[in-house]
Motif scaffolding. Structure first.
Motif, PDB file in Angstrom:
ATOM      1  N   ALA A  33       0.829  -1.209   0.000  1.00 54.80           N
ATOM      2  CA  ALA A  33       0.000   0.000   0.000  1.00 54.80           C
ATOM      3  C   ALA A  33       0.862   1.257   0.000  1.00 54.80           C
ATOM      4  O   ALA A  33       0.551   2.236  -0.684  1.00 54.80           O
ATOM      5  CB  ALA A  33      -0.921  -0.002   1.226  1.00 54.80           C
ATOM      6  N   PRO A  52      -7.895   2.902  -5.014  1.00 51.45           N
ATOM      7  CA  PRO A  52      -8.381   3.309  -3.679  1.00 51.45           C
ATOM      8  C   PRO A  52      -8.806   4.769  -3.622  1.00 51.45           C
ATOM      9  O   PRO A  52      -9.814   5.103  -2.985  1.00 51.45           O
ATOM     10  CB  PRO A  52      -7.164   3.048  -2.774  1.00 51.45           C
ATOM     11  CG  PRO A  52      -6.363   2.033  -3.501  1.00 51.45           C
ATOM     12  CD  PRO A  52      -6.530   2.366  -4.946  1.00 51.45           C
ATOM     13  N   SER A  56     -12.585   6.171  -2.910  1.00 55.40           N
ATOM     14  CA  SER A  56     -12.847   7.146  -1.845  1.00 55.40           C
ATOM     15  C   SER A  56     -13.634   8.344  -2.372  1.00 55.40           C
ATOM     16  O   SER A  56     -14.571   8.824  -1.728  1.00 55.40           O
ATOM     17  CB  SER A  56     -11.524   7.615  -1.235  1.00 55.40           C
ATOM     18  OG  SER A  56     -11.729   8.632  -0.295  1.00 55.40           O
TER      19      SER A  56
END
Length: 245
Positions: free
Chosen positions: A61, A197, A201
């Motif tokens: 990540a 991601p 979001s």
């Protein structure tokens, strides 16, 4: 010095992760390394592991976010990442610049050691490539020297080179073109996954249109695949199509 950094911290047990044991020292090391200035940590990723598990989701990540923002990854201690070949390989393949707080200068013993290792590997690789190239050229030269005039004429009629001298042009085969296209597509897909991601979001926040996402990505300072600081609707649509594929 870059303005943005992504920090990666590692603790050995869940208890340390919950209590912050060891984290303070790592954060202090990062702050001391950066030594003031107009910088800020845009994200922190904490790995809680025992040392035996080969999976490092927090590292994955952190690398993805570093690629996303074109920011260096900063680590408190060099041994946090280089205890295994798998870690080093992952870093090399990630394309992310990594800063180690305990190795700020290559003049230090550890820095010189790492630099020498990198140079040694590069020299070995270059030497092997050079040797293979010379061997291949010599073999090809011997092959052409052994051809008869009729064989040379037959090759020339097929549009094939009959020697190594003179003006030569490179003609890509269909296989080479396909391989190049596949590499570009894989790179674009990897970039789309890094963006996933952030896009998720933004969508959760109610920004769902490609135009809205383009504006939001631009406002967040996330560069495009080609390094531009401004996103277009078409670019976002391409990313979305890769994520939906």
């Amino acid at each position: 010095m870059p303005k943005n950094f992504v920090a990666y911290y590692r603790v050995s047990t869940e208890r340390q992760g919950r209590s912050g044991l060891g984290m303070d020292a790592q954060r202090e090391a990062v702050a001391a390394y950066l030594n003031g200035g107009k910088w800020h940590i845009i994200a922190e990723h904490v790995e809680v592991e025992s040392g035996r598990n080969a999976d490092r989701p927090a590292l994955d990540a952190a690398l993805a976010e570093a690629r996303l923002h074109r920011a260096p990854l900063i680590v408190a201690k060099v041994d946090r990442l280089t205890r295994s070949v798998a870690f080093l390989s992952k870093l090399l393949e990630s394309g992310v610049e990594v800063r180690f707080c305990d190795l700020p200068q290559v003049e230090g013993p550890a820095g010189r050691f790492m630099l020498n290792q990198m140079v040694a590997v590069a020299e070995l690789e270059a030497g092997l490539i050079s040797a293979r190239t010379r061997s291949a050229l010599a073999s090809k030269r011997r092959f052409y020297q052994g051809l008869t005039d009729d064989e040379r004429a037959a090759l020339a009629a097929q549009g094939k080179a009959t020697g190594l001298g003179g003006k030569r042009s490179t003609v890509l085969t269909d296989e080479a073109r396909k391989a190049g296209t596949a590499r570009r597509a894989a790179k674009a897909t990897d970039r789309a996954r890094d963006l996933a991601p952030t896009i998720a979001s933004l969508r959760a926040a109610g920004i769902t249109s490609a135009t809205g996402l383009a504006k939001a990505l631009t406002e967040r300072g996330i560069p495009t695949a080609r390094g531009s600081d401004k996103w277009t609707t078409v670019q976002v649509q391409r990313v979305l199509s890769r994520l939906d594929a």
